[in-house]
Design a protein around this motif. Structure first.
Motif, PDB file in Angstrom:
ATOM      1  N   ASP A  16      13.926 -25.510 -29.079  1.00  0.00           N
ATOM      2  CA  ASP A  16      13.566 -24.123 -29.290  1.00  0.00           C
ATOM      3  C   ASP A  16      14.388 -23.350 -30.503  1.00  0.00           C
ATOM      4  O   ASP A  16      15.588 -23.144 -30.263  1.00  0.00           O
ATOM      5  CB  ASP A  16      13.817 -23.143 -28.127  1.00  0.00           C
ATOM      6  N   ILE A  17      13.673 -23.008 -31.498  1.00  0.00           N
ATOM      7  CA  ILE A  17      14.454 -22.406 -32.523  1.00  0.00           C
ATOM      8  C   ILE A  17      14.454 -21.009 -32.766  1.00  0.00           C
ATOM      9  O   ILE A  17      14.739 -20.256 -33.786  1.00  0.00           O
ATOM     10  CB  ILE A  17      14.245 -22.943 -33.866  1.00  0.00           C
ATOM     11  N   GLY A  18      13.829 -20.186 -31.458  1.00  0.00           N
ATOM     12  CA  GLY A  18      13.889 -18.943 -31.627  1.00  0.00           C
ATOM     13  C   GLY A  18      14.926 -18.106 -31.861  1.00  0.00           C
ATOM     14  O   GLY A  18      15.063 -17.118 -32.563  1.00  0.00           O
ATOM     15  N   PRO A  19      16.289 -18.519 -31.273  1.00  0.00           N
ATOM     16  CA  PRO A  19      17.389 -17.902 -31.514  1.00  0.00           C
ATOM     17  C   PRO A  19      18.102 -17.887 -33.061  1.00  0.00           C
ATOM     18  O   PRO A  19      18.767 -17.013 -33.468  1.00  0.00           O
ATOM     19  CB  PRO A  19      18.624 -18.660 -30.634  1.00  0.00           C
ATOM     20  N   LEU A  20      17.397 -18.729 -33.914  1.00  0.00           N
ATOM     21  CA  LEU A  20      17.557 -18.633 -35.148  1.00  0.00           C
ATOM     22  C   LEU A  20      17.087 -17.270 -35.865  1.00  0.00           C
ATOM     23  O   LEU A  20      17.637 -17.093 -36.914  1.00  0.00           O
ATOM     24  CB  LEU A  20      17.121 -19.828 -36.034  1.00  0.00           C
ATOM     25  N   PHE A  44      13.915 -37.118 -36.821  1.00  0.00           N
ATOM     26  CA  PHE A  44      12.700 -36.277 -36.595  1.00  0.00           C
ATOM     27  C   PHE A  44      12.869 -35.512 -35.198  1.00  0.00           C
ATOM     28  O   PHE A  44      13.574 -35.713 -34.492  1.00  0.00           O
ATOM     29  CB  PHE A  44      11.648 -37.161 -36.310  1.00  0.00           C
ATOM     30  N   PHE A  45      12.280 -34.389 -35.298  1.00  0.00           N
ATOM     31  CA  PHE A  45      12.093 -33.399 -34.084  1.00  0.00           C
ATOM     32  C   PHE A  45      11.171 -32.264 -34.215  1.00  0.00           C
ATOM     33  O   PHE A  45      10.771 -32.072 -35.038  1.00  0.00           O
ATOM     34  CB  PHE A  45      13.448 -32.844 -33.873  1.00  0.00           C
ATOM     35  N   TYR A  46      10.749 -31.983 -32.999  1.00  0.00           N
ATOM     36  CA  TYR A  46       9.641 -30.880 -32.965  1.00  0.00           C
ATOM     37  C   TYR A  46      10.429 -29.581 -32.842  1.00  0.00           C
ATOM     38  O   TYR A  46      11.426 -29.576 -32.126  1.00  0.00           O
ATOM     39  CB  TYR A  46       9.100 -30.869 -31.639  1.00  0.00           C
ATOM     40  N   VAL A  47      10.036 -28.541 -33.475  1.00  0.00           N
ATOM     41  CA  VAL A  47      10.589 -27.185 -33.210  1.00  0.00           C
ATOM     42  C   VAL A  47       9.430 -26.308 -32.540  1.00  0.00           C
ATOM     43  O   VAL A  47       8.402 -26.452 -33.018  1.00  0.00           O
ATOM     44  CB  VAL A  47      11.159 -26.574 -34.716  1.00  0.00           C
ATOM     45  N   VAL A  48       9.843 -25.447 -31.531  1.00  0.00           N
ATOM     46  CA  VAL A  48       9.067 -24.642 -30.897  1.00  0.00           C
ATOM     47  C   VAL A  48       9.382 -23.359 -30.811  1.00  0.00           C
ATOM     48  O   VAL A  48      10.547 -23.080 -31.315  1.00  0.00           O
ATOM     49  CB  VAL A  48       8.882 -24.989 -29.304  1.00  0.00           C
ATOM     50  N   ASN A  49       8.788 -22.265 -30.632  1.00  0.00           N
ATOM     51  CA  ASN A  49       9.016 -20.858 -30.730  1.00  0.00           C
ATOM     52  C   ASN A  49       9.698 -20.515 -32.073  1.00  0.00           C
ATOM     53  O   ASN A  49      10.348 -19.807 -32.480  1.00  0.00           O
ATOM     54  CB  ASN A  49      10.235 -20.576 -29.852  1.00  0.00           C
ATOM     55  N   HIS A  50       8.653 -21.040 -33.278  1.00  0.00           N
ATOM     56  CA  HIS A  50       8.830 -21.037 -34.464  1.00  0.00           C
ATOM     57  C   HIS A  50       8.353 -19.633 -35.186  1.00  0.00           C
ATOM     58  O   HIS A  50       8.893 -19.283 -36.225  1.00  0.00           O
ATOM     59  CB  HIS A  50       8.409 -22.011 -35.402  1.00  0.00           C
ATOM     60  N   ASP A 152       9.379 -19.471 -44.555  1.00  0.00           N
ATOM     61  CA  ASP A 152      10.585 -18.791 -43.891  1.00  0.00           C
ATOM     62  C   ASP A 152      11.076 -19.536 -42.701  1.00  0.00           C
ATOM     63  O   ASP A 152      12.212 -19.764 -42.410  1.00  0.00           O
ATOM     64  CB  ASP A 152      10.042 -17.470 -43.418  1.00  0.00           C
ATOM     65  N   VAL A 153      10.230 -20.384 -42.106  1.00  0.00           N
ATOM     66  CA  VAL A 153      10.778 -21.258 -40.848  1.00  0.00           C
ATOM     67  C   VAL A 153      11.739 -22.156 -41.668  1.00  0.00           C
ATOM     68  O   VAL A 153      12.928 -22.844 -41.129  1.00  0.00           O
ATOM     69  CB  VAL A 153       9.681 -21.914 -40.112  1.00  0.00           C
ATOM     70  N   GLY A 154      11.488 -22.869 -42.569  1.00  0.00           N
ATOM     71  CA  GLY A 154      12.423 -23.899 -43.475  1.00  0.00           C
ATOM     72  C   GLY A 154      13.403 -23.203 -43.644  1.00  0.00           C
ATOM     73  O   GLY A 154      14.860 -23.670 -43.798  1.00  0.00           O
ATOM     74  N   ARG A 155      13.593 -21.889 -44.372  1.00  0.00           N
ATOM     75  CA  ARG A 155      14.997 -21.233 -44.749  1.00  0.00           C
ATOM     76  C   ARG A 155      15.857 -21.094 -43.286  1.00  0.00           C
ATOM     77  O   ARG A 155      16.956 -21.350 -43.663  1.00  0.00           O
ATOM     78  CB  ARG A 155      14.373 -19.962 -45.295  1.00  0.00           C
ATOM     79  N   ALA A 156      15.173 -20.682 -42.443  1.00  0.00           N
ATOM     80  CA  ALA A 156      15.793 -20.595 -41.131  1.00  0.00           C
ATOM     81  C   ALA A 156      16.579 -21.965 -40.512  1.00  0.00           C
ATOM     82  O   ALA A 156      17.739 -21.842 -40.251  1.00  0.00           O
ATOM     83  CB  ALA A 156      15.149 -20.108 -39.953  1.00  0.00           C
ATOM     84  N   LEU A 157      15.993 -23.026 -40.839  1.00  0.00           N
ATOM     85  CA  LEU A 157      16.377 -24.239 -40.375  1.00  0.00           C
ATOM     86  C   LEU A 157      17.429 -24.734 -41.588  1.00  0.00           C
ATOM     87  O   LEU A 157      18.450 -25.288 -40.994  1.00  0.00           O
ATOM     88  CB  LEU A 157      15.490 -25.514 -40.496  1.00  0.00           C
ATOM     89  N   MET A 158      17.354 -24.458 -42.737  1.00  0.00           N
ATOM     90  CA  MET A 158      18.422 -24.922 -43.907  1.00  0.00           C
ATOM     91  C   MET A 158      19.616 -24.021 -43.445  1.00  0.00           C
ATOM     92  O   MET A 158      20.887 -24.451 -43.372  1.00  0.00           O
ATOM     93  CB  MET A 158      17.885 -24.560 -45.153  1.00  0.00           C
ATOM     94  N   ARG A 159      19.524 -22.708 -42.878  1.00  0.00           N
ATOM     95  CA  ARG A 159      20.650 -21.856 -42.631  1.00  0.00           C
ATOM     96  C   ARG A 159      21.437 -22.730 -41.245  1.00  0.00           C
ATOM     97  O   ARG A 159      22.398 -22.479 -41.345  1.00  0.00           O
ATOM     98  CB  ARG A 159      20.317 -20.572 -42.147  1.00  0.00           C
ATOM     99  N   GLY A 160      20.728 -23.051 -40.479  1.00  0.00           N
ATOM    100  CA  GLY A 160      20.996 -23.848 -39.380  1.00  0.00           C
ATOM    101  C   GLY A 160      21.964 -24.728 -39.852  1.00  0.00           C
ATOM    102  O   GLY A 160      22.983 -25.164 -38.946  1.00  0.00           O
ATOM    103  N   PHE A 161      21.408 -25.644 -40.554  1.00  0.00           N
ATOM    104  CA  PHE A 161      22.092 -26.939 -41.057  1.00  0.00           C
ATOM    105  C   PHE A 161      23.354 -26.718 -41.722  1.00  0.00           C
ATOM    106  O   PHE A 161      24.417 -27.113 -41.464  1.00  0.00           O
ATOM    107  CB  PHE A 161      21.107 -27.729 -41.900  1.00  0.00           C
TER     108      PHE A 161
END
Length: 350
Positions: A16-20, A44-50, A152-161
Motif C-alpha cells: 500500500d503506497i498511499g503513505p508516499l 517484482f511487487f504490486y502497488v495498491v492505493n496508488h 507521478d506514481v513512478g516519481r513517488a516510488l523513486m523517492r521511496g527508494f
C-alpha cells in the motif's frame, strides 16, 4: 551494501503506497522499507492505493480498444518505422526480444512530450520529441493524462527508494526531469490455439523500473532458482518490476528480474510505463551503496545510449536501419538481454 540475489519466491508482495503521498514521515519511511525489501528479495511487487482513478484507467482502456479495433491499414498510418523518435504503431512481429520467436502482440508507443524547438530535439537526440497521435477524438488527451498520472506514481516510488537506501534527496530523482520514459499500449489478440504460446519473450526491462497495468492474467516472473512464477491478475494494483538501470545504480542490491507473458488465449491489454532516467545520465553504482573494501560490480552505463542500443537490437525496422548503415549502435553498447536474472541463469548454464 553487499549485493543480493532474489529469493526462491513463489509469489510477489503487495504494498500500500498511499503513505508516499501523505505528510506522515514515519509512515512514508515504513512504506519505503517495504519497497526496498521487495526490490531486493523479489524484484517484482504490486502497488495498491496508488491514486490513479478508475475513470482515468477506463478512459485509457476505451481509447486503446478504439485504436486497435481500427483496420490494419489505418493503424499502419502511424507505423513506428515512419517516426524519427521511435513512436507510433508496432504491428505483430515487429518486436522480438527473443529473435527466435515472434511476439504475438501489437502495440502503440508514446513517451514524454518535448516540443520541436527543445534543444535535445533540435540536436537529434534519439527517442526524444513529440508523440505520434492517431486521429481519434479524445485519444491524445485521455492517454497522455494517464501517462502523467502513472509517471507521478513512478516519481513517488523513486523517492521511496532514495529514502530506503539512505541516499540524499534527489540522488536518483534529480536525474528524472525529461526522460525517454515510454508508455506502451499493448494488445494481445484472442487466439483459441494459443495454449502455452509466447506473448512477449523472456527479458528484463532496460530502464529504472516499470509500472504495469494489465487487464488479464498472463505475466510470469523468474525467481532466484530460475523457476517461472505466475503473477495473478489484480484490477486494484499496478505491477512494478526493477529494471537494468536501477540494478546498476544500486550495485546489484536491486536486481532486474526476468519476466515473460505466456498463455494468452484470451484477449488481453497491457499498459507498461518504463520509468527511465534522463537521456544523458551516467548510471553507475553509487559510492554510498558499495561496502568498504568492495569494488563496483558494474561499469558505468549511459542511460539513453543503453536504452537506444537495446531498442535497436529489438525492433526489426531499426535492425534494418543498422544493417543499412543509416544508424549506429552507441559506443560501448551491451548485447540485448545482457543484464538481470535471465542473463545470469543463461551464463551459469553456458
Amino acid at each position: 551494501m553487499t549485493s543480493r540475489q532474489p529469493t526462491d519466491f513463489q509469489s510477489i508482495p503487495a504494498i500500500d503506497i498511499g503513505p508516499l503521498f501523505a505528510a506522515d514521515e514515519t509512515a512514508r519511511r515504513a512504506v519505503a522499507e517495504e519497497l526496498a525489501t521487495a526490490a531486493r528479495d523479489v524484484g517484482f511487487f504490486y502497488v495498491v492505493n496508488h491514486g490513479i482513478s478508475e475513470a482515468r484507467q477506463n478512459a485509457l482502456f476505451e481509447q486503446t480498444q478504439r485504436f486497435f479495433d481500427l483496420p490494419y491499414d489505418d493503424k499502419m498510418r502511424y507505423y513506428i518505422g515512419k517516426s524519427d523518435n521511435h513512436r507510433g504503431y508496432v504491428p505483430a512481429g515487429e518486436e522480438a526480444p527473443d529473435p527466435t520467436k515472434a511476439d504475438a502482440k501489437e502495440a502503440f508507443d508514446l513517451s514524454f512530450e518535448l516540443p520541436a524547438d527543445h534543444p535535445e530535439v533540435v540536436a537529434g537526440t534519439p527517442m526524444l520529441g513529440a508523440n505520434v497521435w492517431p486521429d481519434l477524438d479524445g485519444f491524445a488527451d485521455d492517454v497522455y493524462a494517464y501517462y502523467q498520472d502513472v509517471f507521478d506514481v513512478g516519481r513517488a516510488l523513486m523517492r521511496g527508494f532514495e529514502h530506503a537506501l539512505g541516499l540524499e534527496y534527489d540522488a536518483l530523482l534529480g536525474h528524472v526531469t525529461e526522460p525517454p520514459s515510454q508508455l506502451r499500449l499493448i494488445h494481445y489478440p484472442f487466439d483459441p490455439n494459443a495454449t502455452d504460446a509466447q506473448g512477449i519473450g523472456a527479458h528484463t526491462d532496460y530502464e529504472c523500473f516499470t509500472l504495469l497495468r494489465p487487464t488479464a492474467p498472463g505475466l510470469e516472473v523468474m525467481n532466484g532458482a530460475g523457476e517461472w512464477v505466475d503473477v495473478p491478475y489484480r484490477d486494484d494494483a499496478l505491477v512494478v518490476n526493477i529494471g537494468d538501470m536501477l540494478e546498476i545504480w544500486t550495485n546489484g542490491a536491486f536486481v532486474a528480474t526476468s519476466h515473460r507473458v505466456r498463455k494468452v488465449a484470451e484477449e488481453r491489454y497491457s499498459f507498461p510505463l518504463f520509468f527511465a532516467a534522463d537521456y544523458h545520465t551516467e548510471v553507475a553504482p553509487l559510492p554510498e551503496l558499495i561496502a568498504e573494501g568492495d569494488t563496483p560490480r558494474y561499469e558505468p552505463l549511459a542511460a539513453g545510449d543503453h536504452l537506444w542500443a537495446q531498442t535497436i537490437q529489438t525492433f526489426n525496422y531499426l535492425k534494418k536501419r543498422l544493417a543499412a548503415g543509416e544508424i549506429a549502435l552507441p559506443d560501448g553498447a551491451r548485447g540485448a538481454g545482457s543484464l538481470g536474472q535471465h542473463a545470469r541463469h543463461k551464463d551459469e548454464a553456458g
